[in-house]
Scaffold this active site. Structure first.
Site, PDB file in Angstrom:
ATOM      1  N   ARG A 159     -16.476 102.108  34.485  1.00 50.07           N
ATOM      2  CA  ARG A 159     -17.710 101.576  33.908  1.00 50.07           C
ATOM      3  C   ARG A 159     -17.461 100.281  33.136  1.00 50.07           C
ATOM      4  O   ARG A 159     -18.162  99.288  33.301  1.00 50.07           O
ATOM      5  CB  ARG A 159     -18.329 102.612  32.961  1.00 50.07           C
ATOM      6  CG  ARG A 159     -18.946 103.837  33.604  1.00 50.07           C
ATOM      7  CD  ARG A 159     -19.649 104.669  32.539  1.00 50.07           C
ATOM      8  NE  ARG A 159     -20.249 105.881  33.067  1.00 50.07           N
ATOM      9  CZ  ARG A 159     -19.669 107.068  33.041  1.00 50.07           C
ATOM     10  NH1 ARG A 159     -18.445 107.176  32.526  1.00 50.07           N
ATOM     11  NH2 ARG A 159     -20.271 108.131  33.517  1.00 50.07           N
ATOM     12  N   ARG A 240      -5.956 101.202  25.534  1.00 47.45           N
ATOM     13  CA  ARG A 240      -5.109 101.932  24.595  1.00 47.45           C
ATOM     14  C   ARG A 240      -3.811 101.138  24.441  1.00 47.45           C
ATOM     15  O   ARG A 240      -3.296 100.581  25.410  1.00 47.45           O
ATOM     16  CB  ARG A 240      -4.805 103.357  25.082  1.00 47.45           C
ATOM     17  CG  ARG A 240      -5.957 104.323  24.962  1.00 47.45           C
ATOM     18  CD  ARG A 240      -6.265 104.654  23.517  1.00 47.45           C
ATOM     19  NE  ARG A 240      -7.281 105.695  23.364  1.00 47.45           N
ATOM     20  CZ  ARG A 240      -8.577 105.461  23.181  1.00 47.45           C
ATOM     21  NH1 ARG A 240      -9.020 104.206  23.168  1.00 47.45           N
ATOM     22  NH2 ARG A 240      -9.431 106.458  23.027  1.00 47.45           N
ATOM     23  N   GLU A 269      -1.777 102.750  15.034  1.00 49.55           N
ATOM     24  CA  GLU A 269      -2.968 102.226  14.380  1.00 49.55           C
ATOM     25  C   GLU A 269      -3.169 102.922  13.032  1.00 49.55           C
ATOM     26  O   GLU A 269      -3.109 104.153  12.968  1.00 49.55           O
ATOM     27  CB  GLU A 269      -4.196 102.431  15.265  1.00 49.55           C
ATOM     28  CG  GLU A 269      -4.115 101.641  16.569  1.00 49.55           C
ATOM     29  CD  GLU A 269      -5.370 101.717  17.412  1.00 49.55           C
ATOM     30  OE1 GLU A 269      -6.360 102.355  16.987  1.00 49.55           O
ATOM     31  OE2 GLU A 269      -5.380 101.126  18.509  1.00 49.55           O
ATOM     32  N   HIS A 288      -9.404  97.448  16.336  1.00 46.82           N
ATOM     33  CA  HIS A 288     -10.030  98.493  17.157  1.00 46.82           C
ATOM     34  C   HIS A 288     -11.543  98.550  16.929  1.00 46.82           C
ATOM     35  O   HIS A 288     -12.084  99.580  16.512  1.00 46.82           O
ATOM     36  CB  HIS A 288      -9.392  99.859  16.867  1.00 46.82           C
ATOM     37  CG  HIS A 288      -9.546 100.822  18.023  1.00 46.82           C
ATOM     38  ND1 HIS A 288      -8.609 101.771  18.328  1.00 46.82           N
ATOM     39  CD2 HIS A 288     -10.534 100.976  18.944  1.00 46.82           C
ATOM     40  CE1 HIS A 288      -8.994 102.479  19.372  1.00 46.82           C
ATOM     41  NE2 HIS A 288     -10.180 102.005  19.779  1.00 46.82           N
TER      42      HIS A 288
END
Length: 325
Positions: A159, A240, A269, A288
């Site tokens: 998508r 990722r 992170e 992010h």
């Protein structure tokens, strides 16, 4: 709390009204702090609830699940679910769900922003302006890549990958892609050409990653594959962090083999401020924020609540993770 009603723990505050599917019939408790619950606290909460709505920062592993005898559903408020041990959950009859689709536009928009920022060296130019290094207009200063006519290589034409391709075509970019299987419909719509991964890396001026993190995609772009990229090419990662070997990426950037990298995700992170990636002048680094629009974050939380409610009410959730279909 009322004992005959299902109990749900939400590991972070979410936009107002998003938890409405659970209201009135379930006991819902939301973690009130800005930072996520410590592991010990998360374990204590999970041991006493029937459902949990988690964020990508919550590591839900086998040990936590083993200590949660009542738990029936882990509703992850994210598209990816590498933070959840899906196999361990399945062994215990716990349903795992996620929130695909609702963050496609926001992530695709951010991907294009990173492509533009890297291609036109926006952060470098701004830093020079703010530091007083802009002393005159010069025909050889801050030269970047013109997107019109450049080749965009999309790794993972799901998508988000397709949404990025549509946006890139508006800038006149040529699209090549790699996925596990060819997509003739997308090829027809986007004018995209399939390439094997190594061929795509050698051909593309910009490579954008849109694959989930799995055992097969961890370090998909390792030192050897980064070396196959065109000299001066741009790498974009909004998927990722561990899809790329970060140490190899640091070396490719500092050596000048890669022209730039636009990153919204990292192996660890938050990324430490002294990380070598952040020392490279040709890196655009974001914290992010791929899904960080008001509409998208609300829709993610609402879908997570709908997934959770469906399982607790004995219905099939709208979006179980693929392994559980």
């Amino acid at each position: 709390m009322t004992g005959d009603r299902p109990r749900v723990f939400v590991t972070r505050q979410v936009p107002e009204g998003a938890l409405a599917p659970l209201e009135g019939w379930a006991e819902v408790e939301v973690w009130p702090e800005f930072l996520p619950p410590p592991r010990e606290e998360l374990a204590r909460r999970l041991a006493a609830v029937d459902g949990v709505i988690t964020m990508v920062t919550d590591r839900i592993d086998d040990r936590l699940l083993a200590a949660a005898p009542r738990l029936r559903v882990v509703s992850n408020c994210a598209v990816g679910y590498d933070n959840v041990d899906v196999a361990a959950a399945r062994r215990r009859g716990i349903v795992v769900t996620h929130t695909p689709g609702v963050l496609t536009a926001a992530t695709a928009d951010l991907t294009l922003a990173l492509i533009l920022a890297c291609a036109r060296r926006l952060t470098q130019a701004e830093a020079d302006l703010r530091a007083g290094r802009w002393t005159t207009w010069h025909p050889l200063q801050w030269l970047g890549l013109e997107l019109d006519g450049a080749t965009l290589g999309i790794v993972g034409l799901g998508r988000i990958g397709r949404a990025v391709a549509r946006r890139a075509r508006a800038f006149g970019m040529r699209i090549v892609y790699f996925s596990r299987r060819r997509d003739p419909a997308a090829e027809a719509e986007l004018g995209a050409a399939f390439r094997e991964l190594d061929q795509l890396l050698a051909e593309a001026d910009v490579v954008s990653l849109h694959v989930p993190l799995t055992a097969q995609t961890r370090h998909l772009l390792d030192r050897q594959r980064l070396a196959r990229m065109k000299r001066g090419a741009i790498l974009i990662n909004t998927a990722r962090g561990d899809v790329v070997d970060e140490q190899a990426l640091v070396e490719a950037l500092h050596s000048g083999h890669l022209g730039a990298a636009g990153l919204d995700v990292y192996s660890r992170e938050p990324i430490p401020p002294d990380h070598p990636l952040l020392q490279a002048p040709n890196v655009v680094a974001l914290p992010h924020i791929g899904s960080a629009t008001e509409r998208t974050r609300w829709r993610m939380a609402r879908l997570a609540a709908e997934n959770c409610a469906a399982v607790l009410q004995g219905r099939r959730p709208p979006h179980p993770v693929p392994e559980m279909r």
